[in-house]
Write an enzyme that holds these catalytic residues in place. Sequence first.
Site, mmCIF file in Angstrom:
data_model
loop_
_atom_site.group_PDB
_atom_site.id
_atom_site.type_symbol
_atom_site.label_atom_id
_atom_site.label_comp_id
_atom_site.label_asym_id
_atom_site.label_seq_id
_atom_site.Cartn_x
_atom_site.Cartn_y
_atom_site.Cartn_z
ATOM 1 C CG HIS A 292 -23.323 50.026 -6.290
ATOM 2 N ND1 HIS A 292 -24.004 49.880 -7.471
ATOM 3 C CD2 HIS A 292 -23.564 51.295 -5.888
ATOM 4 C CE1 HIS A 292 -24.625 50.994 -7.784
ATOM 5 N NE2 HIS A 292 -24.387 51.867 -6.833
ATOM 6 C CE1 TYR A 417 -19.055 43.895 -12.373
ATOM 7 C CE2 TYR A 417 -17.553 42.075 -12.827
ATOM 8 C CZ TYR A 417 -18.394 43.077 -13.275
ATOM 9 O OH TYR A 417 -18.584 43.259 -14.626
ATOM 10 C CE1 TYR A 484 -9.921 48.841 -9.742
ATOM 11 C CE2 TYR A 484 -11.053 47.507 -8.105
ATOM 12 C CZ TYR A 484 -11.080 48.277 -9.250
ATOM 13 O OH TYR A 484 -12.272 48.492 -9.897
#
Length: 545
Positions: A292, A417, A484
């Site tokens: 990240h 990811y 999401y």
Amino acid sequence: MKCSTFCFWYVCKIIFFFLSFNIQISIANPQENFLKCLSQYIPTNVTNAKLVYTQHDQFYMSILNSTVQNLRFTSDTTPKPLVITTPLNVSHIQGTILCSKKVGLQIRTRSGGHDAEGMSYISQVPFVIVDLRNMHSVKIDVHSQTAWVESGATLGEVYYWINENNENLSFPAGYCPTVGTGGHFSGGGYGALMRNYGLAADNIIDAHLVNVDGKVLDRKSMGEDLFWAIRGGGGENFGIIAAWKIRLVAVPSMSTIFSVKKNMEIHELVKLVNKWQNIAYMYEKELLLFTHFITRNITDNQGKNKTTIHSYFSSIFHGGVDSLVDLMNKSFPELGIKKTDCKQLSWIDTIIFYSGVVNYNTTNFKKEILLDRSGGRKAAFSIKLDYVKKPIPETAMVTILEKLYEEDVGVGMFVFYPYGGIMDEISESAIPFPHRAGITYEIWYIASWEKQEDNEKHINWIRNVYNFTTPYVSQNPRMAYLNYRDLDLGKTNFESPNNYTQARIWGEKYFGKNFNRLVKVKTKVDPDNFFRNEQSIPPLPLRHH
């Protein structure tokens, strides 16, 4: 004869007047009528606990906001429910459904309150919230390696109680311990064990659902079509899920992790990212390697303040330190992983380490932190997700990462990811969640901030990044993840006769070819579309039944 006719007319007029008056009262007081109806199911003298809250109650706002995880939806202008019910058992859920249906109120069901668009506790029409906070038991059966989990339980509670019973068992679900199982499981649910065992929804073997008629159904009585639909298709479309039966999975006694920070010029960083996106999804299931990116202010060697991108490469490995270091040095020597970068942790400590509720430098973990439902500091946030099928060119990756500089320092973040592992082996139609073989990794675009007056600024930044990445991610459709949820993909107009056509636009992004099967299930179990929201599965119009 005249008198008889007159009397009949007069009596009819009186009856009509009183009927009209009663209808007006009913329409004018949906809350009063709802509470009167609900008293048959939740008698006030049964328990000392308060289970029903109206806007006049002292603790109404604290109950409402206690699990609102996105502070974008705590303003004075955010629509508020007429009533909040906090059921203790299934009969209270049944009563809330039947009474809401009777008086014409919408229902929103809230488990942990992490809905990215606030749709578990917001509606544009008069509504009731069913808050499942009191239904959070986790009952473990070590012998059968299964558990019954009530939908108000958090992931932290699930992990804690599994570990209390057996340290070598766990469940494949998300990282954040305050996420509620009700929504997380029904939307898919991925996390640290995704490449080993798939999603949470892949490992559900039974459920208790209260349908639109107030009936409690298990897997056998609901049938395989409905059971298929609630595992990844959004349980709120079909009823209220009271509990899940989950399959527990084996985890190692110890795992090895690292989380190394790379602070370098962006062109050098992109070389690392390019290597990562070509290799991370190909590793064996035992290794998860994700990364990240976030901006930070630093002081350079000349003592000057500057903003730079910090990148973190993080791992979870089902094996020892020596094996992990050897594997990384052979497959990804550019990362320069050393033994001193690694920690060996129990599985429960690994979960805590990546939960976001402890400092990365902490080594003395107390697993009771997983039982804390408060979640610590909250913020306003916006999030979008993309699926990547082929490597993004280095020139485009430079631009993507540089967009972090266009956002306030520390506000924007990207997470890459990896897919692969067992996700490549599960059919895209096994459950409604279709995102399987062919995907190499996901990108999460996240912005998190404190001041509500900055909402549009940060939301627009996310949109700008999302628009830029369009050519480099999945196409036709550009896929999305239900957990999401993203209202920019479209909303359904319930007054329109074409709501199926509208819903298909965003529905195929979430569910691919599974969308039509979900519509058929919805048409069968909730033909009048009682359970609905701006992105709910629509039933087919009556003429198509």
